[in-house]
Design a protein around this motif. Structure first.
Motif, short mmCIF file in Angstrom:
data_model
loop_
_atom_site.label_atom_id
_atom_site.label_comp_id
_atom_site.label_asym_id
_atom_site.label_seq_id
_atom_site.Cartn_x
_atom_site.Cartn_y
_atom_site.Cartn_z
N GLY A 145 0.77 -1.25 0.00
CA GLY A 145 0.00 0.00 0.00
C GLY A 145 0.79 1.29 0.00
N ALA A 146 2.10 1.25 -0.05
CA ALA A 146 2.90 2.48 -0.05
C ALA A 146 2.75 3.21 -1.39
CB ALA A 146 4.36 2.17 0.19
N ALA A 147 2.40 4.48 -1.32
CA ALA A 147 2.26 5.29 -2.54
C ALA A 147 3.64 5.75 -3.00
CB ALA A 147 1.38 6.49 -2.26
N LYS A 148 3.71 6.11 -4.28
CA LYS A 148 4.98 6.55 -4.86
C LYS A 148 5.52 7.77 -4.11
CE LYS A 148 7.13 7.85 -9.24
NZ LYS A 148 6.95 8.03 -10.69
N PHE A 149 4.62 8.69 -3.74
CA PHE A 149 5.04 9.91 -3.04
C PHE A 149 5.62 9.57 -1.67
CE2 PHE A 149 4.14 13.46 -0.13
CZ PHE A 149 4.91 14.43 -0.74
N GLN A 150 5.00 8.57 -0.97
CA GLN A 150 5.51 8.16 0.33
C GLN A 150 6.91 7.58 0.22
OE1 GLN A 150 2.07 5.64 1.24
NE2 GLN A 150 1.67 6.91 3.06
N LEU A 151 7.12 6.76 -0.81
CA LEU A 151 8.45 6.20 -1.03
C LEU A 151 9.46 7.30 -1.36
CD1 LEU A 151 7.48 3.04 -3.12
CD2 LEU A 151 8.41 3.07 -0.80
N PHE A 152 8.99 8.27 -2.14
CA PHE A 152 9.85 9.41 -2.49
C PHE A 152 10.30 10.13 -1.21
CE2 PHE A 152 10.33 13.95 -3.42
CZ PHE A 152 11.31 13.91 -4.41
N ILE A 153 9.35 10.40 -0.31
CA ILE A 153 9.67 11.07 0.94
C ILE A 153 10.62 10.23 1.78
CG2 ILE A 153 8.72 11.92 3.14
CD1 ILE A 153 8.17 13.75 0.77
N GLN A 154 10.36 8.88 1.79
CA GLN A 154 11.23 7.97 2.54
C GLN A 154 12.70 8.12 2.11
OE1 GLN A 154 10.84 5.38 5.06
NE2 GLN A 154 13.06 5.63 4.88
N PHE A 155 12.91 8.13 0.79
CA PHE A 155 14.29 8.19 0.29
C PHE A 155 14.89 9.59 0.46
CE2 PHE A 155 12.49 4.66 -2.39
CZ PHE A 155 13.07 3.66 -1.62
N ILE A 156 14.07 10.62 0.40
CA ILE A 156 14.57 11.98 0.68
C ILE A 156 15.01 12.07 2.13
CG2 ILE A 156 13.80 14.37 1.03
CD1 ILE A 156 14.49 13.88 -1.83
N ILE A 157 14.24 11.44 3.05
CA ILE A 157 14.60 11.46 4.47
C ILE A 157 15.89 10.69 4.71
CG2 ILE A 157 13.91 10.58 6.75
CD1 ILE A 157 11.08 11.53 6.11
N GLU A 158 16.08 9.57 3.98
CA GLU A 158 17.34 8.83 4.09
C GLU A 158 18.51 9.73 3.69
OE1 GLU A 158 17.53 5.09 2.10
OE2 GLU A 158 15.66 4.36 2.99
N THR A 159 18.32 10.45 2.59
CA THR A 159 19.37 11.38 2.14
C THR A 159 19.59 12.48 3.17
OG1 THR A 159 18.75 10.97 -0.17
CG2 THR A 159 20.08 12.92 0.27
N ALA A 160 18.47 13.01 3.71
CA ALA A 160 18.57 14.10 4.69
C ALA A 160 19.30 13.63 5.95
CB ALA A 160 17.18 14.61 5.04
N LEU A 161 19.06 12.39 6.37
CA LEU A 161 19.72 11.85 7.55
C LEU A 161 21.24 11.76 7.31
CD1 LEU A 161 19.48 10.68 10.38
CD2 LEU A 161 19.09 8.43 9.35
N LEU A 162 21.60 11.29 6.13
CA LEU A 162 23.02 11.27 5.78
C LEU A 162 23.62 12.67 5.84
CD1 LEU A 162 23.43 8.83 2.74
CD2 LEU A 162 24.79 8.82 4.81
N PHE A 163 22.87 13.62 5.32
CA PHE A 163 23.35 15.00 5.29
C PHE A 163 23.45 15.58 6.69
CE2 PHE A 163 23.18 15.20 0.79
CZ PHE A 163 23.92 16.32 0.44
N VAL A 164 22.53 15.23 7.59
CA VAL A 164 22.61 15.72 8.97
C VAL A 164 23.90 15.23 9.62
CG1 VAL A 164 21.60 15.51 11.28
CG2 VAL A 164 20.13 15.99 9.31
N LEU A 165 24.19 13.95 9.45
CA LEU A 165 25.43 13.38 10.02
C LEU A 165 26.65 14.04 9.38
CD1 LEU A 165 24.42 9.60 10.09
CD2 LEU A 165 24.58 11.15 12.04
N ALA A 166 26.62 14.20 8.04
CA ALA A 166 27.75 14.83 7.33
C ALA A 166 27.91 16.29 7.77
CB ALA A 166 27.54 14.75 5.83
N THR A 167 26.79 16.98 7.98
CA THR A 167 26.84 18.39 8.39
C THR A 167 27.44 18.54 9.78
OG1 THR A 167 24.90 18.91 7.04
CG2 THR A 167 25.46 20.46 8.79
N ILE A 168 27.06 17.65 10.72
CA ILE A 168 27.61 17.71 12.08
C ILE A 168 29.12 17.51 12.04
CG2 ILE A 168 27.66 16.53 14.32
CD1 ILE A 168 24.65 15.92 13.86
#
Length: 788
Positions: free
Chosen positions: A324-347
């Protein structure tokens, strides 16, 4: 929902530690270097912009001379600003500064300092600019000609915790100054930086005392030693203003027909010359490009690894879609994965920036402070991170969220040709950028080697110099004493520093001079042994003998003779200022400034009263003994003044500090770019070896050799690097050729530069790929096939 996304993102990071570490390290390095460069760019671009009226303040500069001897002077005659304020409605106010050459030694009780950053100033300096007095009267900073205004740091240096206002500081000739104002230290991004300010009225009184013909500060159009700043009315037409200023000048000095006024905006002074040419802006632009290249390389790493590994996550994504996961939800999931990487890289990046800032300042010659309370720093950081996040995250998220679930579950999904081609394009782009930086380091290094190996036309080795002050009156005795000291091989004197001849004049004449022609020359008074001291060569004629008759003799350099079009110059008439004389010799051209400048006309004269600089040639190994002997002589005649000197090698190297810093930064940036590129290449090589494990096993069973397997895995990547070299060569040639255009004398960019850059890139790429290629090639094929 967000909590679930974050948990999933965190699990994926931990599940794929190897690729996560590569991405975090690459992004951390890219963000750290990119942001540091952009902070440097911001500092360079912010000069003089802190003044409330910065948009309305212009510095007057002059274009003088004709033909090949045209010069631009940052200083003007004293009266022009005052007359402009009186006569031109568009000029609201004027402020002038003039270097303090008269008073150098300042004393308070037992504290004695030799001050180098002092100037005479108009009181209006404090109303035109936002240099506010924290103690004293802003409307009347100087109560009389014996007043002095100090910066906070200077006041602390002299008075400690005492109240400085009203205190007396003594100076040369027993002159006493009363402290009438304390000003905050000039900002680091200010073009105007002084430690002490003296009243302009004092200069007017001391400079023109006893001068014939009523010459004074308000009518002297011969002395160009004043920085003149105009505060203009809004919407003033600058071109029309320049024309009006010239009319005022010619009305007061009609023979200056070659003069042009160039009003320059205050905020452009740091990076541009008055005629609009490069004064540093090209370096700023180059560094902006470099920061973007490094950030793009870091982004490419993430995009490449994310898209390459997308096949391994196909079933996971398909299952999510089926439940039942919509394409937009998956898109947000992968953006959040990228954002988490960036948070760690930024720190990590912020921590690195804090630790590396002192080293960066040393290399860049800056005094930047990593202050997280500073809004401007946050602006650079946030904009850089957001743009990099968007550039890195959107494409992988769109790709991963677009898989068709049924095909993926049946194992029928494979990497699309367009996705594979896109990754190849990114690898090529990444290495092309890196090769451009590598080639840049080679060219800059080659130019610096050229500068240090080029013959200057004189020998500066083992020579130190200083201005003599009271030793000058006893030069013959001093020279005799010094020549008897160990470590000293010769002594001479002149009026200025041979490496940087400061003064210029167009007040000269010769037979054949055109009616409206002005040749700007660098005059220099030299002693009779000056030419032999520096091993300077004569083209023709004789050198000075030291006789009385030499006071009307001149030696011109080749450029002066050529510019003046004088044929058979020996014995020809030449006039400099009010001295009518003859040319007795022609010296071969020599460099009197940076290699960025063409050799200019020089006129040597014999005038002992003007020779204030002494040059000491040491034997090299006994230089410390020579310095000690000279210091002893100095103290005999200048007991109250501290002894200071500079070796000519040091003065020469200081001419190229900016280029040396640029070269060092280029080396660091190229190293970081290559490192990030190699991280990405290593990750892709690991992934390739992983997905081709079964193919390699089959090939080995069928008889493939280890070298053959290594060639198979490495060849695709080497081909991409070769394409990158093909693209990078013309780009780097264009960029570095443009950089070299700043130099009048420069090295040639030969094909060897690009051959070395290309070879370096291929060697690094091979070294990066080899580990994984060898590991895959020597793996047991039975084990590989069984696990598949």
């Amino acid at each position: 929902m967000i909590k679930s996304y974050l948990k999933t993102a965190w699990r994926n990071l931990l599940k794929n530690k190897f690729y996560s570490l590569i991405n975090i390290f690459g992004l951390t390095a890219g963000l750290t270097v990119g942001i540091l460069i952009l902070l440097w760019v911001q500092d360079e671009s912010s000069f003089d912009g802190f003044h409330k009226n910065s948009a309305s303040i212009y510095r007057l500069e002059n274009r003088v001379g004709t033909g090949e001897s045209i010069q631009i002077w940052q200083s003007t005659a004293a009266p022009i600003g005052v007359l402009a304020k009186k006569e031109l409605p568009e000029v609201k106010d004027v402020a002038r500064l003039s270097f303090n050459y008269k008073y150098n030694l300042f004393k308070y009780r037992e504290k004695v300092f030799n001050e180098e950053h002092t100037a005479f100033a108009d009181p209006s300096l404090f109303s035109v600019f936002d240099f506010k007095l924290i103690k004293g009267n802003n409307e009347k900073p100087f109560t009389d000609i014996n007043s002095i205004v100090l910066t906070e740091t200077t006041a602390k240096k002299y008075f400690g915790n005492e109240e400085p206002m009203g205190k007396l500081i003594s100076s040369d000739d027993n002159m006493n100054f009363t402290v009438t104002g304390i000003i905050k230290d000039f900002p680091k991004n200010s073009s105007i930086k002084e430690d002490m300010l003296l009243p302009m009225d004092l200069l007017a009184q001391t400079m023109y005392a006893g001068k014939p013909g009523g010459t004074n500060l308000d009518n002297d159009f011969n002395q160009y030693s004043y920085e003149t700043y105009l505060l203009l009315q809004p919407k003033t037409n600058i071109k029309e203003l320049a024309v009006k200023l010239k009319k005022i000048h010619l009305r007061n000095k009609a023979d200056d027909t070659d003069i042009e006024y160039l009003p320059q905006a205050l905020t452009q002074m740091h990076l541009y010359h008055a005629d609009g040419t490069d004064g540093g802006i090209e370096t700023v632009r180059m560094f902006i490009i470099i920061s973007l290249l490094i950030l793009i390389i870091a982004c490419i790493n993430y995009v490449n690894l994310s898209t390459a590994r997308s096949m391994l996550r196909a079933k996971e994504i398909s299952l999510r879609k089926i439940v039942g996961a919509a394409k937009f939800q998956l898109f947000i999931q992968f953006i959040i994965e990228t954002a988490l990487l960036f948070v760690l890289a930024t720190i990590l990046s912020m921590l690195l920036m804090y630790l590396l800032m002192p080293y960066f300042n040393t290399i860049a010659g800056k005094e930047l402070v990593f202050d997280l309370t500073n809004f401007h720093i946050w602006k650079v950081i946030i904009v850089t991170i957001l743009l990099t996040l968007l550039a890195s995250g959107i494409y992988p998220a769109l790709l991963l969220s677009s898989f068709e679930p049924l095909k993926a579950l049946r194992g029928k999904i494979s990497a699309r040709v367009s996705a594979v081609m896109f990754r190849k394009v990114l690898v090529v782009t990444q290495f092309a950028f890196s090769i451009v930086l590598i080639a840049g380091t080679f060219v800059i290094s080659k130019q610096m080697d050229y500068i240090h190996s080029k013959k200057l036309g004189y020998d500066k080795e083992n020579v130190f110099a200083f201005f003599m002050r009271d030793m000058n009156k006893h030069f013959d005795a001093v020279r005799t004493d010094l020549l008897n000291q160990p470590g000293i091989s010769d002594v001479t004197r002149a009026s200025s520093n041979i490496i940087q001849l400061g003064g210029q004049t167009g007040s000269n004449d010769w037979d054949g001079k055109g009616k409206n022609e002005t040749m700007m020359v660098r005059p220099m008074a030299i002693d009779k042994n000056f030419m032999s001291f520096f091993n300077m060569q004569m083209q023709e004629g004789a050198v000075f003998s030291g006789s009385v008759g030499d006071s009307t003799h001149f030696i011109l350099n080749e450029t002066a003779v050529r510019t003046a079009r004088i044929k058979d110059p020996i014995g020809k008439r030449f006039k400099l200022w009010d001295v009518e004389g003859t040319i007795i010799g022609v010296a071969k051209d020599f460099h009197i400034a940076s290699m960025k400048n063409k050799i200019e006309p020089v006129v040597f004269m014999y005038a002992p009263q003007k020779m204030g600089a002494i040059y000491i040639k040491t034997t090299g190994k006994d230089a410390p003994k020579a310095i000690a002997a000279v210091e002893k002589e100095w103290k005999q005649y200048n007991a109250d003044f501290p002894f200071s000197y500079m070796f000519l090698d040091e003065v020469f190297n200081n001419l190229y500090k900016t280029e040396q810093r640029t070269g060092t930064l280029f080396n660091v940036f190229a190293l970081i770019a290559i490192l990030i590129s190699c991280l990405g290449l290593f990750g892709l090589a690991t992934y390739t070896a992983q997905v081709r494990k079964r193919e390699i096993g089959v090939r080995k069973v069928l008889g493939a050799t280890v070298p053959g397997i290594i060639r198979l895995l490495a060849s695709d990547f080497i081909k991409l690097v070769a394409v990158a070299i093909f693209i990078a060569v013309p780009v780097s040639w264009y960029m570095m050729n443009k950089w070299l255009q700043d130099f009048a004398y420069k090295t040639e960019i030969g094909w060897m530069v690009f051959a070395f850059a290309g070879f370096t890139a291929i060697a690094i790429a091979l070294a990066t790929i080899s580990f994984q290629a060898i590991k895959a090639a020597i793996a047991n094929p039975v084990k590989s096939l069984r696990t598949e």
